[in-house]
Design a protein around this motif. Structure first.
Motif, PDB file in Angstrom:
ATOM      1  N   SER A  92       0.969  -1.227  -0.064  1.00  0.00           N
ATOM      2  CA  SER A  92       0.034  -0.043  -0.048  1.00  0.00           C
ATOM      3  C   SER A  92       0.992   1.045   0.035  1.00  0.00           C
ATOM      4  N   GLU A  93       1.969   1.186   0.970  1.00  0.00           N
ATOM      5  CA  GLU A  93       2.900   2.312   0.866  1.00  0.00           C
ATOM      6  C   GLU A  93       3.756   2.550  -0.330  1.00  0.00           C
ATOM      7  N   LEU A  94       4.043   1.343  -1.076  1.00  0.00           N
ATOM      8  CA  LEU A  94       4.838   1.583  -2.239  1.00  0.00           C
ATOM      9  C   LEU A  94       3.928   2.101  -3.134  1.00  0.00           C
ATOM     10  N   LYS A  95       2.606   1.734  -3.309  1.00  0.00           N
ATOM     11  CA  LYS A  95       1.494   2.308  -4.309  1.00  0.00           C
ATOM     12  C   LYS A  95       1.679   3.814  -4.076  1.00  0.00           C
ATOM     13  N   ARG A  96       1.376   4.236  -2.974  1.00  0.00           N
ATOM     14  CA  ARG A  96       1.362   5.514  -2.756  1.00  0.00           C
ATOM     15  C   ARG A  96       2.373   6.367  -2.962  1.00  0.00           C
ATOM     16  N   GLU A  97       3.543   5.905  -2.797  1.00  0.00           N
ATOM     17  CA  GLU A  97       4.676   6.586  -2.875  1.00  0.00           C
ATOM     18  C   GLU A  97       5.116   6.666  -4.462  1.00  0.00           C
ATOM     19  N   ILE A  98       4.827   5.776  -4.951  1.00  0.00           N
ATOM     20  CA  ILE A  98       5.252   5.623  -6.658  1.00  0.00           C
ATOM     21  C   ILE A  98       4.084   6.540  -7.201  1.00  0.00           C
ATOM     22  N   LYS A  99       2.849   6.514  -7.190  1.00  0.00           N
ATOM     23  CA  LYS A  99       1.900   7.475  -7.558  1.00  0.00           C
ATOM     24  C   LYS A  99       2.183   9.173  -7.195  1.00  0.00           C
ATOM     25  N   ALA A 100       2.616   9.339  -5.808  1.00  0.00           N
ATOM     26  CA  ALA A 100       2.754  10.510  -5.463  1.00  0.00           C
ATOM     27  C   ALA A 100       4.050  11.064  -6.385  1.00  0.00           C
ATOM     28  N   ALA A 101       5.212  10.437  -6.399  1.00  0.00           N
ATOM     29  CA  ALA A 101       6.450  10.818  -7.122  1.00  0.00           C
ATOM     30  C   ALA A 101       6.156  11.064  -8.577  1.00  0.00           C
ATOM     31  N   LEU A 102       5.474  10.268  -9.095  1.00  0.00           N
ATOM     32  CA  LEU A 102       5.498  10.035 -10.731  1.00  0.00           C
ATOM     33  C   LEU A 102       4.083  11.258 -10.974  1.00  0.00           C
ATOM     34  N   GLU A 103       3.249  11.525 -10.411  1.00  0.00           N
ATOM     35  CA  GLU A 103       2.259  12.279 -10.730  1.00  0.00           C
ATOM     36  C   GLU A 103       2.459  13.740 -10.626  1.00  0.00           C
ATOM     37  N   ARG A 104       3.852  14.069 -10.225  1.00  0.00           N
ATOM     38  CA  ARG A 104       4.388  15.405  -9.968  1.00  0.00           C
ATOM     39  C   ARG A 104       4.721  15.773 -11.556  1.00  0.00           C
ATOM     40  N   HIS A 105       4.941  14.814 -12.306  1.00  0.00           N
ATOM     41  CA  HIS A 105       5.482  15.362 -13.654  1.00  0.00           C
ATOM     42  C   HIS A 105       4.078  16.125 -14.455  1.00  0.00           C
ATOM     43  N   PRO A 106       4.319  16.983 -14.918  1.00  0.00           N
ATOM     44  CA  PRO A 106       3.247  17.891 -15.746  1.00  0.00           C
ATOM     45  C   PRO A 106       2.549  17.187 -16.629  1.00  0.00           C
ATOM     46  N   MET A 107       3.416  16.158 -17.385  1.00  0.00           N
ATOM     47  CA  MET A 107       2.891  15.250 -18.517  1.00  0.00           C
ATOM     48  C   MET A 107       2.036  14.182 -18.017  1.00  0.00           C
ATOM     49  N   ILE A 108       2.307  13.604 -16.782  1.00  0.00           N
ATOM     50  CA  ILE A 108       1.531  12.408 -16.386  1.00  0.00           C
ATOM     51  C   ILE A 108      -0.027  12.601 -15.460  1.00  0.00           C
ATOM     52  N   ARG A 109      -0.745  12.211 -16.342  1.00  0.00           N
ATOM     53  CA  ARG A 109      -2.367  12.536 -15.530  1.00  0.00           C
ATOM     54  C   ARG A 109      -2.120  11.508 -14.289  1.00  0.00           C
ATOM     55  N   HIS A 110      -2.091  10.390 -14.494  1.00  0.00           N
ATOM     56  CA  HIS A 110      -2.136   9.350 -13.421  1.00  0.00           C
ATOM     57  C   HIS A 110      -1.292   7.941 -13.647  1.00  0.00           C
ATOM     58  N   ILE A 111      -1.338   7.300 -12.777  1.00  0.00           N
ATOM     59  CA  ILE A 111      -0.569   6.016 -12.837  1.00  0.00           C
ATOM     60  C   ILE A 111      -1.809   5.010 -12.471  1.00  0.00           C
ATOM     61  N   SER A 112      -1.932   3.859 -13.468  1.00  0.00           N
ATOM     62  CA  SER A 112      -3.079   3.040 -13.109  1.00  0.00           C
ATOM     63  C   SER A 112      -2.520   1.594 -13.305  1.00  0.00           C
ATOM     64  N   ASN A 113      -3.265   0.517 -12.764  1.00  0.00           N
ATOM     65  CA  ASN A 113      -2.859  -0.837 -12.913  1.00  0.00           C
ATOM     66  C   ASN A 113      -1.525  -1.169 -12.398  1.00  0.00           C
ATOM     67  N   LEU A 114      -1.060  -0.600 -11.204  1.00  0.00           N
ATOM     68  CA  LEU A 114       0.010  -0.868 -10.568  1.00  0.00           C
ATOM     69  C   LEU A 114       0.084  -2.252  -9.719  1.00  0.00           C
ATOM     70  N   LYS A 115       1.056  -2.959 -10.175  1.00  0.00           N
ATOM     71  CA  LYS A 115       1.221  -4.425  -9.539  1.00  0.00           C
ATOM     72  C   LYS A 115       2.370  -4.698  -9.158  1.00  0.00           C
ATOM     73  N   ILE A 116       2.408  -5.007  -8.085  1.00  0.00           N
ATOM     74  CA  ILE A 116       3.752  -5.448  -7.563  1.00  0.00           C
ATOM     75  C   ILE A 116       3.881  -6.982  -7.085  1.00  0.00           C
ATOM     76  N   SER A 117       5.163  -7.565  -7.485  1.00  0.00           N
ATOM     77  CA  SER A 117       5.349  -8.910  -7.473  1.00  0.00           C
ATOM     78  C   SER A 117       6.779  -9.100  -7.187  1.00  0.00           C
ATOM     79  N   ARG A 118       7.113 -10.231  -6.579  1.00  0.00           N
ATOM     80  CA  ARG A 118       8.340 -10.640  -6.161  1.00  0.00           C
ATOM     81  C   ARG A 118       8.847 -11.735  -6.890  1.00  0.00           C
ATOM     82  N   ASP A 119      10.291 -11.718  -6.825  1.00  0.00           N
ATOM     83  CA  ASP A 119      10.996 -12.659  -7.808  1.00  0.00           C
ATOM     84  C   ASP A 119      12.399 -13.038  -6.934  1.00  0.00           C
ATOM     85  N   GLY A 120      12.099 -13.842  -5.803  1.00  0.00           N
ATOM     86  CA  GLY A 120      13.211 -13.965  -5.118  1.00  0.00           C
ATOM     87  C   GLY A 120      13.487 -12.837  -4.298  1.00  0.00           C
ATOM     88  N   ALA A 121      14.521 -12.210  -4.119  1.00  0.00           N
ATOM     89  CA  ALA A 121      14.760 -11.026  -3.634  1.00  0.00           C
ATOM     90  C   ALA A 121      14.433  -9.720  -4.380  1.00  0.00           C
TER      91      ALA A 121
END
Length: 143
Positions: A92-121
């Protein structure tokens, strides 16, 4: 009584897409260095420059580098990833942090379909970048 000033038409060599997204240099994030061809850095612009900006901002730790001291550049993703906290909270915090950082760019309206997965480390982030002009593209970031 003032003379009329003719409207001047200014022409520049800068393409509209370059103005919107900026310019950058191609960066190899696996090697951690710029890509050099024939002794020169490879210039990129448009969507490709935006993709590099996304990778840079997500992989730059906030407040770690003096150059970004007085800015809001970077994220705290690595701090979240390395903690022994409940998985749902971290995601939840990763998603919040990612969206907040990227949506600062004036050309990015929003981030969607954010998926987090793990592969070992490794942690793999996949998301759709929705631009203000209506275009979209898929982005993947691996930590």
């Amino acid at each position: 009584m003032l003379p009329e000033i003719a409207e001047l038409e200014f022409r520049t060599n800068v393409e509209p897409e370059t103005k919107l997204y900026g310019k950058s240099f191609l960066f190899d994030f696996q090697r951690g260095d710029f890509v050099i061809r024939d002794g020169r850095l490879i210039k990129i612009e448009g969507i490709e420059a935006l993709k590099v900006w996304i990778m840079k901002i997500l992989k730059t730790e906030k407040d770690k580098y003096k150059i970004y001291e007085d800015t809001d550049y970077g994220t705290e993703l690595k701090n979240l990833i390395g903690q022994n906290l409940p998985r749902d909270f971290v995601e939840s915090e990763l998603k919040r942090e990612i969206k907040a950082a990227l949506e600062r760019h004036p050309m990015i309206r929003h981030i969607s379909n954010l998926k987090i997965s793990r592969d070992g480390a490794k942690i793999i982030l996949e998301f759709m970048v929705n631009l203000v002009e209506g275009n979209t593209f898929q982005q993947e970031v691996i930590f």
